[in-house]
Design a protein around this motif. Structure first.
Motif, mmCIF file in Angstrom:
data_model
loop_
_atom_site.group_PDB
_atom_site.id
_atom_site.type_symbol
_atom_site.label_atom_id
_atom_site.label_comp_id
_atom_site.label_asym_id
_atom_site.label_seq_id
_atom_site.Cartn_x
_atom_site.Cartn_y
_atom_site.Cartn_z
ATOM 1 N N HIS A 20 71.951 -0.615 47.976
ATOM 2 C CA HIS A 20 72.415 0.176 46.833
ATOM 3 C C HIS A 20 71.487 -0.010 45.636
ATOM 4 O O HIS A 20 71.907 0.135 44.496
ATOM 5 C CB HIS A 20 73.840 -0.247 46.451
ATOM 6 C CG HIS A 20 74.068 -1.728 46.643
ATOM 7 N ND1 HIS A 20 73.457 -2.676 45.856
ATOM 8 C CD2 HIS A 20 74.782 -2.399 47.580
ATOM 9 C CE1 HIS A 20 73.807 -3.889 46.280
ATOM 10 N NE2 HIS A 20 74.598 -3.753 47.323
ATOM 11 N N GLN A 51 68.064 6.295 50.118
ATOM 12 C CA GLN A 51 68.746 6.968 49.005
ATOM 13 C C GLN A 51 68.388 8.464 48.989
ATOM 14 O O GLN A 51 67.880 9.006 48.011
ATOM 15 C CB GLN A 51 68.377 6.313 47.668
ATOM 16 C CG GLN A 51 68.443 4.804 47.664
ATOM 17 C CD GLN A 51 69.821 4.203 47.879
ATOM 18 O OE1 GLN A 51 70.817 4.913 47.924
ATOM 19 N NE2 GLN A 51 69.884 2.887 48.011
ATOM 20 N N GLU A 57 75.522 9.084 43.809
ATOM 21 C CA GLU A 57 75.806 9.072 42.373
ATOM 22 C C GLU A 57 74.688 9.763 41.595
ATOM 23 O O GLU A 57 73.636 10.099 42.142
ATOM 24 C CB GLU A 57 75.984 7.629 41.900
ATOM 25 C CG GLU A 57 77.128 6.906 42.603
ATOM 26 C CD GLU A 57 78.179 6.395 41.640
ATOM 27 O OE1 GLU A 57 77.846 5.527 40.827
ATOM 28 O OE2 GLU A 57 79.343 6.885 41.712
ATOM 29 N N THR A 65 81.770 7.367 51.111
ATOM 30 C CA THR A 65 80.393 7.198 50.662
ATOM 31 C C THR A 65 79.933 8.483 49.997
ATOM 32 O O THR A 65 80.288 9.580 50.437
ATOM 33 C CB THR A 65 79.474 6.816 51.851
ATOM 34 O OG1 THR A 65 78.143 6.580 51.367
ATOM 35 C CG2 THR A 65 79.456 7.887 52.934
ATOM 36 N N LEU A 102 80.796 -1.586 43.600
ATOM 37 C CA LEU A 102 80.140 -0.692 44.551
ATOM 38 C C LEU A 102 78.852 -1.273 45.104
ATOM 39 O O LEU A 102 78.077 -0.558 45.734
ATOM 40 C CB LEU A 102 79.843 0.656 43.878
ATOM 41 C CG LEU A 102 81.054 1.504 43.495
ATOM 42 C CD1 LEU A 102 80.608 2.741 42.706
ATOM 43 C CD2 LEU A 102 81.848 1.931 44.727
ATOM 44 N N SER A 103 78.628 -2.563 44.895
ATOM 45 C CA SER A 103 77.363 -3.127 45.368
ATOM 46 C C SER A 103 77.563 -4.424 46.134
ATOM 47 O O SER A 103 77.889 -4.400 47.320
ATOM 48 C CB SER A 103 76.384 -3.311 44.194
ATOM 49 O OG SER A 103 76.931 -4.123 43.168
ATOM 50 N N VAL A 125 76.386 5.224 47.435
ATOM 51 C CA VAL A 125 77.276 4.062 47.371
ATOM 52 C C VAL A 125 78.383 4.161 48.414
ATOM 53 O O VAL A 125 78.587 5.206 49.035
ATOM 54 C CB VAL A 125 77.888 3.912 45.964
ATOM 55 C CG1 VAL A 125 76.802 3.666 44.918
ATOM 56 C CG2 VAL A 125 78.705 5.152 45.598
#
Length: 305
Positions: free
Chosen positions: A242, A162, A180, A177, A228-229, A186
């Motif tokens: 995620h 991340q 956030e 992609t 989104l997961s 994501v």
């Protein structure tokens, strides 16, 4: 020429631009899995707009369609949600390498929580068996099958870091992609064209490509899904960790952390000075993987001594 960043390009524009840059032969090979898409997806799915362009009504219709498709194709009733980042929260993860013993419970939990294709040994997490004294993750072994832990080894779980400066986001030709506000990178699975640029760009080998149509026994499908997961991803798309956003954005912990039997994992809000993750950053000698690359991970490692 690609459109500006805040206006996601169409599939056709992106494919033309990428093809011109790569050359027809190389580009054709890069996107070869896409040739089967017209046979495997509905017209509505193929023409669906980028996630950021969907209205609330658009999302409702998309989620209903995906729920119906999951029921039809996999025989499972599921609910797809779209939890938003919590204002002011930025997630971070830390692993105590003195406690991790390589048991792999985190990988198994990830597999089940995130509805991974059962035809392959898939997880967003790899646990590297490392020689004591070495910090080079490229020398780690992921295929060990002996009793753990071994006296001359330590164990390093690796998943999406991340990053604050994620190279996977930079190279995506269709902006499928992005990062956030809460720090989670994501993927819009329905917008991804399967070029695998992000997979090549990630220095942590943290992206996975769906080579096959996913197969999951209906009684093993996790029905609590996020768009989104962990919803079931279509063939020919990229996916990644995620931080279990369908859980963590609702105040729960990642599935891998809950499954860890040794207490090696810590997760929390980097913006909260009283969070467990900040205690670690303040009181332990933490390090990040491949710091010299400037990716600025939100994933930290430390030893007790």
């Amino acid at each position: 020429m690609l459109p500006i960043l805040n206006q996601p390009p169409t599939r056709r524009t992106a494919l033309k631009a990428a093809g011109a840059a790569l050359g027809l032969a190389a580009f054709g090979k890069a996107i070869s899995p896409l040739w089967s898409i017209p046979e495997n997806v509905s017209t509505d799915e193929f023409l669906q707009q980028h996630y950021k362009e969907l209205t609330d009504e658009d999302k409702r219709k998309v989620f209903e369609r995906l729920e119906a498709e999951t029921n039809e194709l996999h025989g499972a009733s599921v609910t797809i949600s779209d939890p938003k980042p919590i204002p002011g929260v930025r997630f971070g993860y830390a692993i105590n390498l003195s406690k991790c013993n390589g048991n792999g419970a985190c990988m198994e939990a990830c597999n089940k929580e995130n509805n991974h294709h059962r035809g392959v040994d898939q997880s967003y997490i790899r646990v590297l068996e490392m020689s004591k004294g070495s910090m080079d993750m490229e020398e780690g072994n992921t295929t060990y099958d002996h009793t753990v832990p071994q006296d001359d080894k330590y164990y390093m779980p690796v998943q999406c870091q991340q990053c604050d400066n994620p190279p996977c986001v930079t190279v995506c030709p269709v902006e499928a992609t992005w990062k956030e506000d809460d720090g989670i990178v994501v993927v819009d699975y329905n917008w991804c064209i399967g070029c695998r640029y992000c997979e090549a760009a990630c220095p942590y080998h943290a992206r996975r490509f769906n080579w096959e149509e996913p197969e999951i026994p209906s009684d093993e499908i996790n029905p609590d899904q996020g768009y989104l997961s962990n919803r079931i991803r279509p063939q020919g798309t990229m996916e990644k960790c995620h931080f279990c956003l369908h859980r963590t954005r609702e105040g729960r912990l990642p599935a891998c952390l809950e499954a860890c039997p040794t207490g090696a994992r810590m997760f929390g809000d980097l913006n909260d000075p009283d969070s467990d993750i900040n205690w670690v950053l303040k009181n332990k000698r933490v390090f990040v993987l491949k710091e010299d690359l400037g990716t600025q991970p939100s994933f930290f490692y430390f030893f007790d001594s």
